[in-house]
Design an enzyme around this catalytic site. Structure first.
Site, PDB file in Angstrom:
ATOM      1  N   ASP A  69       1.265  -1.661  -0.378  1.00  0.00           N
ATOM      2  CA  ASP A  69      -0.026  -0.404  -0.333  1.00  0.00           C
ATOM      3  C   ASP A  69       1.056   1.066   0.085  1.00  0.00           C
ATOM      4  O   ASP A  69       0.420   2.391  -0.636  1.00  0.00           O
ATOM      5  CB  ASP A  69      -0.124   0.212   1.145  1.00  0.00           C
ATOM      6  CG  ASP A  69      -0.609  -0.049   2.691  1.00  0.00           C
ATOM      7  OD1 ASP A  69       0.693  -0.273   2.488  1.00  0.00           O
ATOM      8  OD2 ASP A  69      -1.518   0.137   4.007  1.00  0.00           O
ATOM      9  N   SER A  70       2.043   1.038   0.015  1.00  0.00           N
ATOM     10  CA  SER A  70       3.024   2.545  -0.526  1.00  0.00           C
ATOM     11  C   SER A  70       2.498   2.742  -1.922  1.00  0.00           C
ATOM     12  O   SER A  70       3.334   3.995  -2.125  1.00  0.00           O
ATOM     13  CB  SER A  70       5.022   1.435  -0.199  1.00  0.00           C
ATOM     14  OG  SER A  70       4.721   0.557  -0.881  1.00  0.00           O
ATOM     15  N   GLU A  88      -1.677  -5.523   8.306  1.00  0.00           N
ATOM     16  CA  GLU A  88      -1.462  -4.708   9.280  1.00  0.00           C
ATOM     17  C   GLU A  88      -2.184  -5.093  11.001  1.00  0.00           C
ATOM     18  O   GLU A  88      -2.667  -4.701  10.574  1.00  0.00           O
ATOM     19  CB  GLU A  88      -0.763  -3.490   9.440  1.00  0.00           C
ATOM     20  CG  GLU A  88       0.002  -2.905   7.683  1.00  0.00           C
ATOM     21  CD  GLU A  88       0.429  -1.077   7.438  1.00  0.00           C
ATOM     22  OE1 GLU A  88      -0.449  -0.887   8.383  1.00  0.00           O
ATOM     23  OE2 GLU A  88       0.795  -1.326   6.846  1.00  0.00           O
ATOM     24  N   GLU A  99       8.658  -4.243  10.545  1.00  0.00           N
ATOM     25  CA  GLU A  99       9.545  -3.183  10.371  1.00  0.00           C
ATOM     26  C   GLU A  99      10.201  -2.390  11.190  1.00  0.00           C
ATOM     27  O   GLU A  99       9.418  -1.759  12.558  1.00  0.00           O
ATOM     28  CB  GLU A  99       8.008  -2.330   9.475  1.00  0.00           C
ATOM     29  CG  GLU A  99       8.308  -0.893   8.801  1.00  0.00           C
ATOM     30  CD  GLU A  99       7.773  -0.328   8.227  1.00  0.00           C
ATOM     31  OE1 GLU A  99       6.622  -0.464   7.316  1.00  0.00           O
ATOM     32  OE2 GLU A  99       7.540   0.575   7.566  1.00  0.00           O
ATOM     33  N   ASP A 112      -0.518  -5.871  -0.421  1.00  0.00           N
ATOM     34  CA  ASP A 112      -1.582  -5.589   0.932  1.00  0.00           C
ATOM     35  C   ASP A 112      -3.301  -5.134   0.733  1.00  0.00           C
ATOM     36  O   ASP A 112      -2.999  -4.660   0.202  1.00  0.00           O
ATOM     37  CB  ASP A 112      -0.773  -4.272   0.849  1.00  0.00           C
ATOM     38  CG  ASP A 112      -0.204  -3.722   2.121  1.00  0.00           C
ATOM     39  OD1 ASP A 112       0.280  -4.964   2.569  1.00  0.00           O
ATOM     40  OD2 ASP A 112       0.894  -3.328   1.778  1.00  0.00           O
ATOM     41  N   LYS A 117      -1.677  -9.197   2.825  1.00  0.00           N
ATOM     42  CA  LYS A 117      -0.070  -8.818   3.864  1.00  0.00           C
ATOM     43  C   LYS A 117      -1.995  -8.085   4.692  1.00  0.00           C
ATOM     44  O   LYS A 117      -1.845  -7.509   4.067  1.00  0.00           O
ATOM     45  CB  LYS A 117       1.064  -8.602   3.112  1.00  0.00           C
ATOM     46  CG  LYS A 117       1.788  -7.353   4.625  1.00  0.00           C
ATOM     47  CD  LYS A 117       2.775  -7.284   4.430  1.00  0.00           C
ATOM     48  CE  LYS A 117       2.821  -6.601   3.598  1.00  0.00           C
ATOM     49  NZ  LYS A 117       2.928  -4.712   4.397  1.00  0.00           N
TER      50      LYS A 117
HETATM   51  O1  KIV Z   1       3.431  -1.025   1.750  1.00  0.00           O
HETATM   52  C1  KIV Z   1       4.831  -1.613   1.970  1.00  0.00           C
HETATM   53  O2  KIV Z   1       5.296  -0.798   1.054  1.00  0.00           O
HETATM   54  C2  KIV Z   1       4.961  -2.159   3.106  1.00  0.00           C
HETATM   55  C3  KIV Z   1       6.754  -2.344   3.129  1.00  0.00           C
HETATM   56  C4  KIV Z   1       7.299  -1.586   3.639  1.00  0.00           C
HETATM   57  C5  KIV Z   1       6.709  -4.028   4.102  1.00  0.00           C
HETATM   58  O3  KIV Z   1       4.318  -2.582   3.833  1.00  0.00           O
END
Ligand code: KIV
Length: 271
Positions: A51-52, A122, A189, A90, A120
């Site tokens: 989600d980055s 969080e 992280e 994500d 993934k």
């Molecule tokens: O969204 C992302 O890029 C991440 C990584 C930093 C692990 O969750």
């Protein structure tokens, strides 16, 4: 014999075998077809559709604004490019925190509409119900503990997490809970390296670190950061493998100059 070199397609089982035999796991983010193709062909074990994307693709300050539809768009572009890497997607902010049924329907949309191989999420104990429901549907889940950017407004800053004993003990408890629930791996992280090492020794599933030191089972970075595309982000944990900001900028300037001078196109570049 190397597990990594002998697999045609990386699966969650490959990653477990890699941990068991002490082979490090490589993971990098990817958000689009062209970049994902290069990453996959280079032999990356996992491509994370992070989600980055909210930051590096859309220019938002945080990861919160990106939507489920937008994540599915990025993930499906990546999936069309890959042959070998495992694609983890994500779950965006707001798509799983409500209740476990909502979480399941978001995960199902990701799997059905993008073709990704895993999701993934969080968080630890507080999202365990959702994780368990998603796992029950046969969808592999990667956990994410330590600095969890979707909770940035709760924490207030992006500083190193779990430096104090109580938070460290909680993190270890969360990692065990994620393993017991059936997660296939966990991202840690920005936490102290000694704590990450303890977690990697405590749980038997692979631990992938970002800013968590070298004594874990693998590493992940954001592709734009490691290529040096974004020259304003320079945390201590980041190793830059290129300076694409400079290289791209010179290419763009050279093109502008050639267009303005009439040097481009020349005779061999026209019909
Ligand atoms: O969204 C992302 O890029 C991440 C990584 C930093 C692990 O969750």
């Amino acid at each position: 014999m190397s597990v990594h070199k002998n697999v045609k397609k990386v699966t969650t089982h490959t990653l477990q075998e890699m941990k068991n035999s002490g082979e490090k796991i490589s993971m990098l983010t990817g958000y689009d077809f062209s970049m994902a193709k290069i990453i996959d062909e280079a032999g990356m074990d996992i491509i994370l559709v992070g989600d980055s994307a909210s930051n590096v693709m859309a220019g938002h300050e945080t990861t919160l604004p990106i939507t489920l539809d937008q994540m599915i768009y990025h993930a499906s572009s990546v999936v069309r490019a890959i042959n070998r890497s495992l694609v983890v997607v994500d779950m965006p902010f707001g798509s799983y925190q409500g209740n476990s049924l909502e979480a399941l329907s978001s995960a199902i949309r990701i799997m059905k509409e993008s073709g990704g191989h895993a999701v993934k999420m969080e968080g630890g104990k507080e999202i365990l119900d959702s994780i368990k429901r998603i796992l029950t549907a046969g969808i592999p889940v990667m956990g994410h503990l330590g600095l969890t950017p979707q909770s940035i407004y709760k924490f207030g800053t992006y500083v190193v997490r779990a430096k104090e004993d109580e938070e460290a003990a909680n993190l270890i408890e969360d990692a065990k809970a994620l393993e017991d629930a059936g997660c296939f791996a966990i991202v840690l992280e920005k936490i102290p390296a000694a704590l990450a090492k303890r977690v990697a020794e405590t749980v038997s599933i692979p631990i992938i670190g970002i800013g968590a030191g070298g004594d874990v089972d693998g590493q992940v970075l954001v592709v734009h950061d490691m290529l040096g595309i974004n020259n304003e982000f320079n945390p201590r944990f980041l190793r830059k493998y290129n300076n694409l900001h400079e290289q791209m900028s010179s290419a763009f300037k050279a093109y502008i100059k050639d267009v303005q001078s009439g040097d481009f196109p020349n005779e061999s570049e026209q019909y």
